[in-house]
Scaffold this active site. Structure first.
Site, PDB file in Angstrom:
ATOM      1  N   ASP A 138       0.566  -1.286   0.040  1.00  0.00           N
ATOM      2  CA  ASP A 138       0.012   0.107  -0.155  1.00  0.00           C
ATOM      3  C   ASP A 138       0.861   1.129   0.038  1.00  0.00           C
ATOM      4  O   ASP A 138       2.053   1.203   0.243  1.00  0.00           O
ATOM      5  CB  ASP A 138      -0.843  -0.173   1.356  1.00  0.00           C
ATOM      6  CG  ASP A 138      -1.675   1.231   1.337  1.00  0.00           C
ATOM      7  OD1 ASP A 138      -2.400   1.636   0.640  1.00  0.00           O
ATOM      8  OD2 ASP A 138      -1.794   1.964   2.607  1.00  0.00           O
ATOM      9  N   ASP A 194      -0.232   5.048   1.053  1.00  0.00           N
ATOM     10  CA  ASP A 194      -0.281   6.020   2.034  1.00  0.00           C
ATOM     11  C   ASP A 194      -0.485   5.395   3.477  1.00  0.00           C
ATOM     12  O   ASP A 194      -1.422   4.653   3.516  1.00  0.00           O
ATOM     13  CB  ASP A 194      -1.624   6.921   1.599  1.00  0.00           C
ATOM     14  CG  ASP A 194      -1.452   7.737   0.188  1.00  0.00           C
ATOM     15  OD1 ASP A 194      -0.269   8.662   0.177  1.00  0.00           O
ATOM     16  OD2 ASP A 194      -2.298   7.760  -0.430  1.00  0.00           O
ATOM     17  N   ASP A 205      -1.777  -0.817   5.982  1.00  0.00           N
ATOM     18  CA  ASP A 205      -1.931  -0.319   7.194  1.00  0.00           C
ATOM     19  C   ASP A 205      -3.668  -0.486   7.549  1.00  0.00           C
ATOM     20  O   ASP A 205      -3.673   0.070   8.492  1.00  0.00           O
ATOM     21  CB  ASP A 205      -1.434   1.136   7.294  1.00  0.00           C
ATOM     22  CG  ASP A 205      -2.176   2.197   6.596  1.00  0.00           C
ATOM     23  OD1 ASP A 205      -2.420   2.000   5.569  1.00  0.00           O
ATOM     24  OD2 ASP A 205      -2.400   3.131   7.137  1.00  0.00           O
TER      25      ASP A 205
END
Length: 222
Positions: free
Chosen positions: A10, A12, A168
């Site tokens: 991922d 950001d 996240d």
């Protein structure tokens, strides 16, 4: 122990601490409406949830339908702030260098619009290092659907079972599980207070990027 054959990340909240860029965008919108700036700590937990979540956090008193019409404005502001304030999380370069030294291929699967991700990667010096980039609008589906992960694996010539996804947010782990891809929960990223990363059931949970510079930190692949 050995590093995985390939890793997808991922963007950001996982590779990039982009919250300062996002904050500049929402505060430009707030200023245009006569409102004071929003503190970074108030926006940071919402960043991995996407543009709509950030605009909602910045303007909670505004109806959702009205906020929806503001998304293009947010993206325009964000494009102007792209890469001006945010930086990779501490330890990311150490981790990426360790992966590359071991011959591991890595790429990015993000829900950020592809045109923004494509502009951002050169600013980070990753254009020659990142083997594949899939944005949120690259394909008909986006995370938590597994399609972006399976297509990314296909483009780098690796079976999903031999690739690991690092993210996240819960939708990152859901997408990885649906793709048959082992997953790493990046605990250094952005989370709301009510988020419970233990409940996501990722294969491993890692506190810092530096920990992933060691091959034994990674989950096993098929």
């Amino acid at each position: 122990m050995a590093f995985p054959k390939a890793v997808l990340f991922d963007l950001d909240g996982t590779l990039l601490d982009s919250a300062p860029d996002m904050l500049a965008a929402v505060n430009a919108m707030r200023s245009a409406r006569g409102q004071s700036g929003m503190p970074l700590e108030a926006l940071r937990p919402h960043v991995s949830k996407g543009a709509r979540a950030m605009v909602a956090a910045a303007f909670p008193q505004v109806e959702a339908a009205e906020r929806e019409a503001w998304i293009p404005e947010f993206l325009d502001h964000y494009q102007r702030e792209l890469g001006r304030h945010g930086t990779p999380f501490e330890g990311i370069e150490t981790m990426l260098s360790a992966l590359e030294a071991a011959g591991c291929t890595w790429g990015i699967v993000t829900n950020k619009p592809e045109y923004l991700a494509q502009q951002l990667i050169p600013l980070l010096g990753w254009e020659q290092r990142c083997a594949v980039l899939i944005g949120g609008d690259t394909l008909p589906e986006r995370k938590p659907h597994p399609l972006p992960l399976t297509v990314a694996a296909e483009r780098i010539g690796v079976a999903p079972q031999q690739c690991i996804y690092v993210g996240d947010d819960e939708r990152d782990i859901l997408a990885a599980r649906a793709a048959g891809m082992p997953s790493v929960v990046a605990l250094w990223g952005y989370r709301l207070t009510e988020d419970d990363p233990f409940a996501w059931q990722g294969d491993v949970m890692i506190e810092t990027p530096e920990a992933l510079a060691a091959p034994e930190a990674w989950p096993a692949t098929a």
